[in-house]
Design a protein around this motif. Structure first.
Motif, PDB file in Angstrom:
ATOM      1  N   MET A   1       0.845  -1.173   0.000  1.00  0.00           N
ATOM      2  CA  MET A   1       0.000   0.000   0.000  1.00  0.00           C
ATOM      3  C   MET A   1       0.892   1.238   0.000  1.00  0.00           C
ATOM      4  N   PHE A   2       0.521   2.196  -0.806  1.00  0.00           N
ATOM      5  CA  PHE A   2       1.259   3.444  -0.884  1.00  0.00           C
ATOM      6  C   PHE A   2       0.453   4.548  -0.216  1.00  0.00           C
ATOM      7  N   VAL A   3       1.154   5.507   0.376  1.00  0.00           N
ATOM      8  CA  VAL A   3       0.513   6.653   0.997  1.00  0.00           C
ATOM      9  C   VAL A   3       1.136   7.917   0.402  1.00  0.00           C
ATOM     10  N   SER A   4       0.321   8.938   0.207  1.00  0.00           N
ATOM     11  CA  SER A   4       0.786  10.191  -0.377  1.00  0.00           C
ATOM     12  C   SER A   4       1.196  11.156   0.726  1.00  0.00           C
ATOM     13  N   ILE A   5       2.430  11.632   0.627  1.00  0.00           N
ATOM     14  CA  ILE A   5       2.934  12.637   1.559  1.00  0.00           C
ATOM     15  C   ILE A   5       3.581  13.737   0.736  1.00  0.00           C
ATOM     16  N   ALA A   6       2.996  14.917   0.816  1.00  0.00           N
ATOM     17  CA  ALA A   6       3.479  16.092   0.063  1.00  0.00           C
ATOM     18  C   ALA A   6       3.577  15.800  -1.428  1.00  0.00           C
ATOM     19  N   GLY A   7       2.624  15.047  -1.950  1.00  0.00           N
ATOM     20  CA  GLY A   7       2.603  14.738  -3.376  1.00  0.00           C
ATOM     21  C   GLY A   7       3.530  13.615  -3.790  1.00  0.00           C
ATOM     22  N   ASN A   8       4.177  12.990  -2.832  1.00  0.00           N
ATOM     23  CA  ASN A   8       5.068  11.862  -3.090  1.00  0.00           C
ATOM     24  C   ASN A   8       4.433  10.599  -2.525  1.00  0.00           C
ATOM     25  N   PHE A   9       4.571   9.503  -3.241  1.00  0.00           N
ATOM     26  CA  PHE A   9       3.981   8.247  -2.786  1.00  0.00           C
ATOM     27  C   PHE A   9       5.055   7.379  -2.138  1.00  0.00           C
ATOM     28  N   ILE A  10       4.751   6.919  -0.930  1.00  0.00           N
ATOM     29  CA  ILE A  10       5.694   6.140  -0.136  1.00  0.00           C
ATOM     30  C   ILE A  10       5.071   4.787   0.168  1.00  0.00           C
ATOM     31  N   ASN A  11       5.858   3.734  -0.006  1.00  0.00           N
ATOM     32  CA  ASN A  11       5.398   2.381   0.289  1.00  0.00           C
ATOM     33  C   ASN A  11       5.333   2.206   1.807  1.00  0.00           C
ATOM     34  N   CYS A  12       4.157   1.913   2.324  1.00  0.00           N
ATOM     35  CA  CYS A  12       3.960   1.752   3.777  1.00  0.00           C
ATOM     36  C   CYS A  12       4.815   0.637   4.355  1.00  0.00           C
ATOM     37  N   ASP A  13       5.091  -0.389   3.566  1.00  0.00           N
ATOM     38  CA  ASP A  13       5.890  -1.514   4.048  1.00  0.00           C
ATOM     39  C   ASP A  13       7.340  -1.110   4.298  1.00  0.00           C
ATOM     40  N   GLU A  14       7.774  -0.003   3.730  1.00  0.00           N
ATOM     41  CA  GLU A  14       9.158   0.443   3.886  1.00  0.00           C
ATOM     42  C   GLU A  14       9.356   1.376   5.076  1.00  0.00           C
ATOM     43  N   ILE A  15       8.287   1.754   5.750  1.00  0.00           N
ATOM     44  CA  ILE A  15       8.389   2.679   6.882  1.00  0.00           C
ATOM     45  C   ILE A  15       8.724   1.914   8.154  1.00  0.00           C
ATOM     46  N   GLU A  16       9.796   2.350   8.836  1.00  0.00           N
ATOM     47  CA  GLU A  16      10.180   1.745  10.112  1.00  0.00           C
ATOM     48  C   GLU A  16       9.467   2.436  11.271  1.00  0.00           C
ATOM     49  N   PHE A  17       9.516   3.789  11.276  1.00  0.00           N
ATOM     50  CA  PHE A  17       8.846   4.531  12.335  1.00  0.00           C
ATOM     51  C   PHE A  17       8.612   5.968  11.899  1.00  0.00           C
ATOM     52  N   ILE A  18       7.755   6.641  12.657  1.00  0.00           N
ATOM     53  CA  ILE A  18       7.441   8.045  12.416  1.00  0.00           C
ATOM     54  C   ILE A  18       7.638   8.791  13.725  1.00  0.00           C
ATOM     55  N   LEU A  19       8.381   9.881  13.662  1.00  0.00           N
ATOM     56  CA  LEU A  19       8.632  10.700  14.851  1.00  0.00           C
ATOM     57  C   LEU A  19       8.013  12.073  14.682  1.00  0.00           C
ATOM     58  N   GLY A  20       7.478  12.615  15.779  1.00  0.00           N
ATOM     59  CA  GLY A  20       7.126  14.024  15.803  1.00  0.00           C
ATOM     60  C   GLY A  20       8.419  14.818  15.873  1.00  0.00           C
ATOM     61  N   TYR A  21       8.425  16.016  15.313  1.00  0.00           N
ATOM     62  CA  TYR A  21       9.671  16.778  15.224  1.00  0.00           C
ATOM     63  C   TYR A  21       9.902  17.684  16.436  1.00  0.00           C
ATOM     64  N   ASN A  22       9.052  17.635  17.430  1.00  0.00           N
ATOM     65  CA  ASN A  22       9.145  18.584  18.533  1.00  0.00           C
ATOM     66  C   ASN A  22       9.986  18.097  19.714  1.00  0.00           C
ATOM     67  N   THR A  23      10.843  17.103  19.500  1.00  0.00           N
ATOM     68  CA  THR A  23      11.712  16.624  20.578  1.00  0.00           C
ATOM     69  C   THR A  23      13.176  16.883  20.226  1.00  0.00           C
ATOM     70  N   LYS A  24      14.005  16.954  21.245  1.00  0.00           N
ATOM     71  CA  LYS A  24      15.435  17.166  21.032  1.00  0.00           C
ATOM     72  C   LYS A  24      16.032  15.995  20.253  1.00  0.00           C
ATOM     73  N   PHE A  25      15.607  14.765  20.599  1.00  0.00           N
ATOM     74  CA  PHE A  25      16.110  13.582  19.902  1.00  0.00           C
ATOM     75  C   PHE A  25      15.808  13.667  18.403  1.00  0.00           C
ATOM     76  N   ALA A  26      14.586  14.042  18.045  1.00  0.00           N
ATOM     77  CA  ALA A  26      14.202  14.114  16.633  1.00  0.00           C
ATOM     78  C   ALA A  26      15.053  15.140  15.882  1.00  0.00           C
ATOM     79  N   LYS A  27      15.309  16.266  16.497  1.00  0.00           N
ATOM     80  CA  LYS A  27      16.106  17.309  15.848  1.00  0.00           C
ATOM     81  C   LYS A  27      17.565  16.877  15.683  1.00  0.00           C
ATOM     82  N   GLU A  28      18.100  16.177  16.680  1.00  0.00           N
ATOM     83  CA  GLU A  28      19.466  15.663  16.570  1.00  0.00           C
ATOM     84  C   GLU A  28      19.547  14.561  15.513  1.00  0.00           C
ATOM     85  N   TYR A  29      18.531  13.719  15.452  1.00  0.00           N
ATOM     86  CA  TYR A  29      18.485  12.643  14.460  1.00  0.00           C
ATOM     87  C   TYR A  29      18.407  13.230  13.050  1.00  0.00           C
ATOM     88  N   TYR A  30      17.627  14.282  12.897  1.00  0.00           N
ATOM     89  CA  TYR A  30      17.512  15.009  11.621  1.00  0.00           C
ATOM     90  C   TYR A  30      18.893  15.503  11.171  1.00  0.00           C
TER      91      TYR A  30
END
Length: 107
Positions: A1-30
């Protein structure tokens, strides 16, 4: 299954995890992924609201909230103890599970 994000299609099976961007860890990981050259910015010059880690090692930065992305998967809810910042795991109502203490070694 594909999902549209910002006009781009991403295969759901390829997603490991989703993070909110409002944490220090997420910003450092970015920053780490940006330095490694494994960051794809899909925000279209808008504020980053979520990070999507793919199994390939590529990190996608999105201006879409994590809740909105997971709704596109078919309504995945966060776990009860989740703060709403790290979404992408199925909701499990642990109180309603039938747990047989006599057979606890099976769990």
């Amino acid at each position: 299954m594909f999902v549209s994000i910002a006009g781009n299609f991403i295969n759901c099976d390829e997603i490991e995890f989703i993070l909110g961007y409002n944490t220090k860890f997420a910003k450092e990981y970015y920053q780490l992924k940006k330095e490694e050259g494994k960051l794809a910015n899909l925000t279209k010059n808008k504020e980053t609201k979520s990070l999507i880690q793919l199994k390939s090692g590529l990190l996608l930065a999105s201006a879409t909230k994590p809740d909105t992305i997971t709704k596109k998967f078919g309504g995945i809810k966060p776990r009860k103890y989740d703060t709403g910042t790290n979404i992408g795991v199925p909701y499990i109502d642990y109180d309603s599970l039938d747990y047989d203490e006599d057979n606890s070694e099976d769990y």
